[in-house]
Enzyme design. Sequence first.
Site, PDB file in Angstrom:
ATOM      1  N   THR A   1      54.684  43.034   9.943  1.00 39.75           N
ATOM      2  CA  THR A   1      54.558  42.029  10.942  1.00 39.75           C
ATOM      3  C   THR A   1      53.821  40.614  10.314  1.00 39.75           C
ATOM      4  OG1 THR A   1      53.138  41.387  13.106  1.00 39.75           O
ATOM      5  CG2 THR A   1      52.595  43.329  11.618  1.00 39.75           C
TER       6      THR A   1
ATOM      7  N   LYS B   1      49.097  47.906  10.025  1.00 37.49           N
ATOM      8  CA  LYS B   1      50.310  47.455   9.540  1.00 37.49           C
ATOM      9  C   LYS B   1      50.277  47.208   8.302  1.00 37.49           C
ATOM     10  CE  LYS B   1      53.206  47.385  13.341  1.00 37.49           C
ATOM     11  NZ  LYS B   1      54.474  48.204  13.372  1.00 37.49           N
TER      12      LYS B   1
ATOM     13  N   GLU C   1      51.327  39.335  11.464  1.00 35.25           N
ATOM     14  CA  GLU C   1      49.976  39.596  11.806  1.00 35.25           C
ATOM     15  C   GLU C   1      49.239  40.052  10.726  1.00 35.25           C
ATOM     16  OE1 GLU C   1      47.137  39.901  14.490  1.00 35.25           O
ATOM     17  OE2 GLU C   1      48.666  38.109  15.163  1.00 35.25           O
TER      18      GLU C   1
ATOM     19  N   TYR D   1      45.047  46.041  14.519  1.00 32.12           N
ATOM     20  CA  TYR D   1      46.422  46.475  14.383  1.00 32.12           C
ATOM     21  C   TYR D   1      46.969  45.635  13.146  1.00 32.12           C
ATOM     22  CZ  TYR D   1      51.483  44.898  15.472  1.00 32.12           C
ATOM     23  OH  TYR D   1      53.064  44.469  15.363  1.00 32.12           O
TER      24      TYR D   1
HETATM   25  P1  NAP Z   1      56.714  47.557  22.139  1.00 29.03           P
HETATM   26  O1  NAP Z   1      57.748  46.830  23.175  1.00 29.03           O
HETATM   27  O2  NAP Z   1      55.342  47.396  22.258  1.00 29.03           O
HETATM   28  O3  NAP Z   1      57.400  49.009  21.749  1.00 29.03           O
HETATM   29  C1  NAP Z   1      56.587  49.975  21.042  1.00 29.03           C
HETATM   30  C2  NAP Z   1      57.253  51.235  21.163  1.00 29.03           C
HETATM   31  O4  NAP Z   1      56.396  52.208  20.403  1.00 29.03           O
HETATM   32  C3  NAP Z   1      57.277  51.765  22.445  1.00 29.03           C
HETATM   33  O5  NAP Z   1      58.414  52.414  22.704  1.00 29.03           O
HETATM   34  C4  NAP Z   1      56.169  52.809  22.682  1.00 29.03           C
HETATM   35  O6  NAP Z   1      56.357  53.684  23.579  1.00 29.03           O
HETATM   36  C5  NAP Z   1      56.094  53.385  21.134  1.00 29.03           C
HETATM   37  N1  NAP Z   1      55.009  54.082  20.882  1.00 29.03           N
HETATM   38  C6  NAP Z   1      53.637  53.666  21.013  1.00 29.03           C
HETATM   39  N2  NAP Z   1      52.860  54.563  20.616  1.00 29.03           N
HETATM   40  C7  NAP Z   1      53.493  55.572  20.100  1.00 29.03           C
HETATM   41  C8  NAP Z   1      53.443  56.961  19.685  1.00 29.03           C
HETATM   42  N3  NAP Z   1      52.108  57.199  19.472  1.00 29.03           N
HETATM   43  N4  NAP Z   1      54.409  57.829  19.395  1.00 29.03           N
HETATM   44  C9  NAP Z   1      55.497  57.278  19.406  1.00 29.03           C
HETATM   45  N5  NAP Z   1      55.941  56.019  20.015  1.00 29.03           N
HETATM   46  C10 NAP Z   1      54.876  55.238  20.441  1.00 29.03           C
HETATM   47  O7  NAP Z   1      57.150  46.855  20.571  1.00 29.03           O
HETATM   48  P2  NAP Z   1      58.112  45.964  20.139  1.00 29.03           P
HETATM   49  O8  NAP Z   1      57.843  44.260  20.367  1.00 29.03           O
HETATM   50  O9  NAP Z   1      59.423  46.454  20.606  1.00 29.03           O
HETATM   51  O10 NAP Z   1      57.920  45.904  18.558  1.00 29.03           O
HETATM   52  C11 NAP Z   1      58.605  46.814  17.727  1.00 29.03           C
HETATM   53  C12 NAP Z   1      57.823  47.051  16.482  1.00 29.03           C
HETATM   54  O11 NAP Z   1      57.964  45.817  15.917  1.00 29.03           O
HETATM   55  C13 NAP Z   1      56.420  47.480  16.753  1.00 29.03           C
HETATM   56  O12 NAP Z   1      56.325  48.281  15.648  1.00 29.03           O
HETATM   57  C14 NAP Z   1      55.644  46.146  16.683  1.00 29.03           C
HETATM   58  O13 NAP Z   1      54.391  46.548  15.848  1.00 29.03           O
HETATM   59  C15 NAP Z   1      56.707  45.428  15.590  1.00 29.03           C
HETATM   60  N6  NAP Z   1      56.487  43.812  15.724  1.00 29.03           N
HETATM   61  C16 NAP Z   1      56.896  43.227  16.671  1.00 29.03           C
HETATM   62  C17 NAP Z   1      56.892  41.829  16.688  1.00 29.03           C
HETATM   63  C18 NAP Z   1      57.124  41.068  18.391  1.00 29.03           C
HETATM   64  O14 NAP Z   1      56.991  40.107  18.321  1.00 29.03           O
HETATM   65  N7  NAP Z   1      57.924  41.751  19.024  1.00 29.03           N
HETATM   66  C19 NAP Z   1      56.564  41.183  15.572  1.00 29.03           C
HETATM   67  C20 NAP Z   1      56.403  41.909  14.481  1.00 29.03           C
HETATM   68  C21 NAP Z   1      56.305  43.281  14.559  1.00 29.03           C
HETATM   69  P3  NAP Z   1      55.664  53.498  25.218  1.00 29.03           P
HETATM   70  O15 NAP Z   1      56.878  52.810  25.828  1.00 29.03           O
HETATM   71  O16 NAP Z   1      55.493  55.064  25.485  1.00 29.03           O
HETATM   72  O17 NAP Z   1      54.419  52.920  24.894  1.00 29.03           O
HETATM   73  N1  GDD Z   2      48.565  38.713  25.150  1.00 30.58           N
HETATM   74  C1  GDD Z   2      48.126  37.414  25.511  1.00 30.58           C
HETATM   75  N2  GDD Z   2      47.521  37.028  26.805  1.00 30.58           N
HETATM   76  N3  GDD Z   2      47.897  36.233  24.652  1.00 30.58           N
HETATM   77  C2  GDD Z   2      47.402  35.170  24.998  1.00 30.58           C
HETATM   78  C3  GDD Z   2      46.836  34.967  26.099  1.00 30.58           C
HETATM   79  C4  GDD Z   2      46.943  35.775  27.236  1.00 30.58           C
HETATM   80  O1  GDD Z   2      46.854  35.775  28.150  1.00 30.58           O
HETATM   81  N4  GDD Z   2      46.216  33.665  26.030  1.00 30.58           N
HETATM   82  C5  GDD Z   2      46.501  33.229  24.948  1.00 30.58           C
HETATM   83  N5  GDD Z   2      47.063  34.336  24.115  1.00 30.58           N
HETATM   84  C6  GDD Z   2      47.445  33.899  22.659  1.00 30.58           C
HETATM   85  C7  GDD Z   2      46.883  34.970  21.887  1.00 30.58           C
HETATM   86  O2  GDD Z   2      45.494  34.919  21.413  1.00 30.58           O
HETATM   87  C8  GDD Z   2      47.614  34.937  20.652  1.00 30.58           C
HETATM   88  O3  GDD Z   2      47.032  33.815  19.787  1.00 30.58           O
HETATM   89  C9  GDD Z   2      49.090  34.376  21.188  1.00 30.58           C
HETATM   90  O4  GDD Z   2      48.739  33.865  22.395  1.00 30.58           O
HETATM   91  C10 GDD Z   2      50.118  35.438  21.160  1.00 30.58           C
HETATM   92  O5  GDD Z   2      49.495  36.634  21.659  1.00 30.58           O
HETATM   93  P1  GDD Z   2      50.618  37.821  22.022  1.00 30.58           P
HETATM   94  O6  GDD Z   2      51.743  37.400  22.903  1.00 30.58           O
HETATM   95  O7  GDD Z   2      49.735  38.794  22.439  1.00 30.58           O
HETATM   96  O8  GDD Z   2      51.180  38.237  20.648  1.00 30.58           O
HETATM   97  P2  GDD Z   2      50.466  38.272  19.156  1.00 30.58           P
HETATM   98  O9  GDD Z   2      50.817  37.130  18.473  1.00 30.58           O
HETATM   99  O10 GDD Z   2      49.152  38.526  19.468  1.00 30.58           O
HETATM  100  O11 GDD Z   2      51.420  39.727  18.722  1.00 30.58           O
HETATM  101  C11 GDD Z   2      52.728  39.897  18.727  1.00 30.58           C
HETATM  102  O12 GDD Z   2      53.163  39.415  17.724  1.00 30.58           O
HETATM  103  C12 GDD Z   2      52.958  39.900  16.655  1.00 30.58           C
HETATM  104  C13 GDD Z   2      53.716  39.179  15.373  1.00 30.58           C
HETATM  105  O13 GDD Z   2      52.783  38.183  14.856  1.00 30.58           O
HETATM  106  C14 GDD Z   2      52.930  41.347  19.000  1.00 30.58           C
HETATM  107  O14 GDD Z   2      54.211  41.523  19.420  1.00 30.58           O
HETATM  108  C15 GDD Z   2      52.533  42.128  17.531  1.00 30.58           C
HETATM  109  O15 GDD Z   2      53.087  43.425  17.729  1.00 30.58           O
HETATM  110  C16 GDD Z   2      53.364  41.279  16.439  1.00 30.58           C
HETATM  111  O16 GDD Z   2      53.210  42.072  15.230  1.00 30.58           O
END
Ligand code: NAP
Ligand code: GDD
Length: 349
Positions: free
Chosen positions: A131, A159, A133, A155
């Site tokens: 990620t 990662k 992050e 987190y």
């Molecule tokens: P998500 O919607 O939060 O899905 C996370 C998945 O992991 C869910 O199916 C969750 O199951 C499962 N999980 C959590 N804890 C677990 C455990 N202990 N054992 C087995 N499964 C577990 O995340 P996503 O947005 O699809 O992201 C997919 C991956 O990409 C994650 O690794 C995330 O960190 C990474 N990532 C996401 C983004 C983004 O912007 N979306 C960006 C960069 C990297 P439950 O439904 O039971 O909670």
């Molecule tokens: N969640 C959340 N809720 N974020 C907020 C809010 C709020 O009410 N208000 C402002 N933010 C700001 C957070 O502080 C952050 O800077 C930004 O919005 C994005 O927050 P999130 O949507 O929670 O995503 P993230 O960037 O922290 O993390 C997501 O993206 C990562 C990739 O850069 C997650 O999907 C991570 O799993 C992923 O790795």
Amino acid sequence: MEAKGKTRRALVTGISGQDGAYLAKHLLEKGYEVFGGRRRSATQNLWRLDELGIADRVQIVDLELLEYSNILDAIRSIAPDEVYNLASQSDVAVSFKQPIFTSEVSGLGALRILDVIRAIDPSIRFYQASTSEMFGIAAETPQSETTSFHPQSPYGTAKVFGHLASGNYREAYGIYAACGILFNHESPLRGVDFVTRKITSGLAMIRAGLVKTIALGNLNAARDWGHAADYVNGIWLMLQQDQPEDFVLATGQARTVRDFAKLAAQCADYDLEWSGKGIGEQAIDKQTGAVIFRVDEQYYRPAEISLLVGDASKAREKLKWHCQFSFEDMVLEMVRADIDLLKRRGRIF
Ligand code: NAP
Ligand code: GDD
């Protein structure tokens, strides 16, 4: 180990999550037999597969990432060609409250899978969901595969561990381990605690009269937001190369949380007037005077990342990866989907 047939088999951990659903659909379209790893849950949580119409085509297996025996059993019985590790405690804010759990799942979880692959069949290809992050307070802008890591959350640090462990198993044991350093990607299937979906689902609920206001944290935080459907194609491409490598997937464009909120409000037909600064900032519906957005300190984080924006040149050149969705298309799709969801189901999941 069972003999592998001609149909390629993929195991996707985190099948109940946003990316798990989109990746499963993508793999089914490519002709794979898809196995989805799910941890135990007391409630039905595979609604995303239903939304994409693939629930009956994905074979669900028990897979708790804290439980080595689950990973061993799943990989031994499925004999997958490819394992996509998407499972994670992926909420950055939650990781400050559950740092140990987050590290166990999102850091050590990757290592457990890698070690099962090493022991059982090192020819299995492995994808690790890394990620942006990990860049944290970034050493340079935009960030690429060579930018150093300076994570700002439990987190992010977890990662980094999963990322480095993948590189180590690639070099030490010759395992095909590829990490996708993905910047934020969203969709109508995004979890409602992430800021984009919190905004779009909140606007739909305000329109339906279910809530009055959306309280947000840092409106100045800027992120590089793409669409999950585009990103899962990049994930798949990473496991189809001759050699395993790490790739950034990003749009290259940063927008603030405020930018996202403004565009989403327009898409929901609100004409807003913004005023104030910091904790006093708010946005009022010009027609009714109702407060649609306000700031609440509880959503600030102990450490914030003000800007993340990626350089995906390597993925564009080597993987021929590109995005189909513009930012505007994605925001409109998310707003419309949430309005439609409320009409269909009367509630947001
Ligand atoms: P998500 O919607 O939060 O899905 C996370 C998945 O992991 C869910 O199916 C969750 O199951 C499962 N999980 C959590 N804890 C677990 C455990 N202990 N054992 C087995 N499964 C577990 O995340 P996503 O947005 O699809 O992201 C997919 C991956 O990409 C994650 O690794 C995330 O960190 C990474 N990532 C996401 C983004 C983004 O912007 N979306 C960006 C960069 C990297 P439950 O439904 O039971 O909670
Ligand atoms: N969640 C959340 N809720 N974020 C907020 C809010 C709020 O009410 N208000 C402002 N933010 C700001 C957070 O502080 C952050 O800077 C930004 O919005 C994005 O927050 P999130 O949507 O929670 O995503 P993230 O960037 O922290 O993390 C997501 O993206 C990562 C990739 O850069 C997650 O999907 C991570 O799993 C992923 O790795």
